[in-house]
Design an enzyme around this catalytic site. Structure first.
Site, short mmCIF file in Angstrom:
data_model
loop_
_atom_site.label_atom_id
_atom_site.label_comp_id
_atom_site.label_asym_id
_atom_site.label_seq_id
_atom_site.Cartn_x
_atom_site.Cartn_y
_atom_site.Cartn_z
N GLY A 88 -6.70 -1.88 1.35
CA GLY A 88 -5.47 -2.05 2.11
C GLY A 88 -4.38 -1.13 1.60
NE ARG A 89 0.88 -1.38 4.71
CZ ARG A 89 2.05 -1.98 4.65
NH1 ARG A 89 3.04 -1.45 3.99
NH2 ARG A 89 2.24 -3.14 5.24
CD GLU A 92 1.02 3.97 0.33
OE1 GLU A 92 2.24 4.02 0.54
OE2 GLU A 92 0.18 3.84 1.25
CB CYS A 118 -10.71 -0.01 1.79
SG CYS A 118 -9.71 0.50 3.19
CG HIS A 119 -6.55 2.80 1.46
ND1 HIS A 119 -7.16 2.31 2.59
CD2 HIS A 119 -5.81 3.87 1.86
CE1 HIS A 119 -6.80 3.04 3.64
NE2 HIS A 119 -5.97 3.99 3.22
CE1 TYR A 138 -10.40 3.84 7.40
CE2 TYR A 138 -8.63 5.27 6.66
CZ TYR A 138 -9.31 4.63 7.68
OH TYR A 138 -8.90 4.78 8.97
#
Length: 192
Positions: A88-89, A92, A118-119, A138
């Protein structure tokens, strides 16, 4: 006493990439300590649900409130058998936290199993631990893997890549694959 897994997440972690591994690993008998920088046990992180609805990238919808089960500031990596980094975010911004990077490096230095979906490999890249590893993520995170000295491997969205102590997957359709391979790295045996 059950083996312990550290699940590293943050606000707007992807819902399925957090809840499914938490529940699957718990079902296998692991104590899963879900933590987030600057938060304590009992607090929550907001999750996001990502889906593809025809645009060039995913759509993000608000998911559930996911309850944390341990205090981030109390984490001692020697207490854990493995590390699971959600997607997800969250990756980050949690990769900007020095302790997150230190925790990640400590797991790699000890050769303990690490999973990132993913991320999540953004954290691995920021920690500088991908040199010489094959990993997936991702697709938009592929350049991060490459720039960190890893070899980005493109696989189906429901597949995982294992290289030594590291297992990675591109997105939530691979929850089954990444959880199975991560549990195997921690010594689980599966018979049907």
């Amino acid at each position: 006493m059950s083996k312990k897994v550290l699940l590293l997440c943050g606000d707007f972690t992807e819902d399925y990439e957090t809840m499914v591994p938490f529940q699957a690993l718990s079902m296998l008998g692991y104590q899963v300590d879900a933590v987030c920088p600057d938060k304590k046990a009992g607090e929550t992180v907001a999750t996001a649900v990502h889906d593809f609805l025809g645009e060039q990238t995913y759509t993000e919808l608000r998911g559930h409130n996911f309850a944390l089960t341990a205090d981030f500031d109390a984490v001692k990596t020697e207490d854990y058998e493995g590390l699971f980094i959600t997607g997800g975010r969250a990756p980050e911004y949690i990769r900007l936290n020095p302790r997150v990077l230190e925790i990640t490096r400590e797991f790699f230095a000890a050769g303990k199993p690490v999973a990132a979906i993913c991320h999540g490999p953004q954290v691995l890249a920021a920690a500088g631990v991908l040199e010489g590893y094959k990993a997936t993520a991702y697709p938009a995170v592929g350049p991060d893997v490459t720039n960190a000295g890893g070899t980005y491997v493109e696989v189906g969205m429901d597949d995982a890549v294992v290289d030594r102590n590291l297992v990675t997957a591109p997105a939530w359709p691979a929850d089954t694959a990444i959880c199975r391979e991560f549990a195997k790295l921690m010594g689980a045996k599966f018979e049907i």
